[in-house]
Motif scaffolding. Sequence first.
Motif, short mmCIF file in Angstrom:
data_model
loop_
_atom_site.label_atom_id
_atom_site.label_comp_id
_atom_site.label_asym_id
_atom_site.label_seq_id
_atom_site.Cartn_x
_atom_site.Cartn_y
_atom_site.Cartn_z
N ARG A 130 1.00 -1.28 0.05
CA ARG A 130 -0.07 -0.01 -0.05
C ARG A 130 0.77 1.17 -0.19
O ARG A 130 1.62 1.29 0.81
CB ARG A 130 -0.80 -0.05 1.17
CG ARG A 130 -1.81 1.22 1.26
CD ARG A 130 -2.58 1.33 2.34
NE ARG A 130 -3.40 2.43 2.64
CZ ARG A 130 -3.75 3.31 3.81
NH1 ARG A 130 -3.24 2.87 4.76
NH2 ARG A 130 -4.39 4.26 3.61
N VAL A 131 0.70 2.12 -0.97
CA VAL A 131 1.70 3.11 -1.37
C VAL A 131 1.23 4.37 -0.80
O VAL A 131 0.08 4.84 -1.35
CB VAL A 131 2.20 2.89 -2.70
CG1 VAL A 131 3.14 4.28 -2.95
CG2 VAL A 131 2.92 1.67 -3.27
N LEU A 132 1.83 5.20 0.02
CA LEU A 132 1.41 6.50 0.26
C LEU A 132 2.59 7.55 -0.17
O LEU A 132 3.70 7.35 -0.20
CB LEU A 132 1.37 6.62 1.90
CG LEU A 132 0.44 5.86 2.57
CD1 LEU A 132 0.49 6.02 4.11
CD2 LEU A 132 -0.85 5.67 2.00
N SER A 133 1.97 8.80 -0.68
CA SER A 133 3.11 9.75 -0.70
C SER A 133 3.26 10.57 0.17
O SER A 133 2.31 11.33 0.80
CB SER A 133 2.41 10.50 -2.10
OG SER A 133 3.28 11.53 -2.60
N GLY A 134 4.61 11.25 0.36
CA GLY A 134 5.14 11.86 1.41
C GLY A 134 6.59 12.16 1.38
O GLY A 134 7.27 11.33 1.02
N GLY A 135 6.96 13.35 1.79
CA GLY A 135 8.32 13.55 2.03
C GLY A 135 8.82 13.95 3.34
O GLY A 135 8.07 14.42 4.19
N GLY A 136 10.19 13.93 3.43
CA GLY A 136 10.85 14.55 4.57
C GLY A 136 10.57 13.48 5.89
O GLY A 136 10.28 12.39 5.56
N PRO A 137 10.63 14.03 7.32
CA PRO A 137 10.39 13.14 8.29
C PRO A 137 9.07 12.53 8.21
O PRO A 137 8.06 12.90 7.60
CB PRO A 137 10.39 14.26 9.55
CG PRO A 137 11.05 15.41 8.90
CD PRO A 137 10.74 15.46 7.33
N VAL A 138 9.25 11.11 8.75
CA VAL A 138 8.08 10.25 8.70
C VAL A 138 7.36 10.02 9.98
O VAL A 138 8.16 9.82 11.04
CB VAL A 138 8.63 8.90 8.12
CG1 VAL A 138 7.29 8.13 7.70
CG2 VAL A 138 9.44 9.00 7.02
N ASP A 139 6.11 10.19 10.31
CA ASP A 139 5.46 9.90 11.30
C ASP A 139 4.83 8.48 11.16
O ASP A 139 3.71 8.23 10.64
CB ASP A 139 4.18 10.96 11.46
CG ASP A 139 3.52 10.74 13.05
OD1 ASP A 139 3.53 9.82 13.51
OD2 ASP A 139 3.00 11.87 13.43
#
Length: 322
Positions: A130-139
């Motif tokens: 399951r792919v999510l899009s996001g950049g930088g630090p990860v929560d």
Amino acid sequence: MKDRTRYRYTWSLKAMRTFEVCARRKSFSAAADELNVTQGAVSKQIKTLESNLGLPLFHRQGNRIILSSEGSELAAHLMQMFADLDNLVGRLGPDQAKTPLVVSCEPTICLKFLLPLVPMIEQETGVALRVLSGGGPVDFHRHGIDLAIRRDDFNLDPGLEIETIGTEYVGPVMSLKRSFATGSEPANHTRIRSSSRPDAWLKWDEKTHKDTLSLDVEHQHHFLALEAAENGHGIAMMSLYMVVRTMQTARLTAPFGFLADGSSYICISPRPIDPDPRKRALVDWLKQKFQEYERLYITDADTDAVPDAVTSAVTSAVTARS
């Protein structure tokens, strides 16, 4: 007579879980964020656990916490124990192969590299994604993320597991309809920048020792700069991995090759990667794919030829504008 063995444990699993997160994140506040509790609650759990065990688990130095020797030994055991427990629960579930691995990926790499290859990855690794899009630090906790794919251009939490999957290579790319070899319109020689990688062209110029183009346009996001290049608006500085599939379909060309920009792509996990076979399989697959593209498009000859190619390109651009 009561069975005293039932009362020999003076610690709780909740307290051990809290300690494991604190040890892994090296911060009470970061642990509180992951556990979705207050920092005071975390501190209270640790104090109670230390009191019950009769051991100092941390040394306090101002706002910093440092594991004691006993704390280090306990933390290592707990990290492995919780990883094993995660795997056991997964195996006991209805069908581990159908339990998606939640992966967060930088937007442009996600759109142009990872997402189109998901069916191939799932077929070759047996891992559902399951792919999510996001950049930088990860929560990781808030969004239920198992693994993140990032470029190592920001500060990373020292408590996270990090594994490099490939060197970043960048180079100027343009539509085949707008290459230096086929036209002389001013738009043909426009440098396309992105706000998310503001120094990309500067680094290229420093490495090649050549000033490239002089006309500029800037887009807010990297994927918008790439879309502009694909539509012939000018020349964009892009990662090899963002454009390799587009080059294979003859929509883009990279006439001056690609150079390492000093950064790398990494996989980040809140827990050790090896104990989770899904993570291990995906990380290994990504490494192999990155190496495959590097073998295809990065050669010493291409690297050595870049400065001469840029010189030729600049000459063409200046001639066209004069």
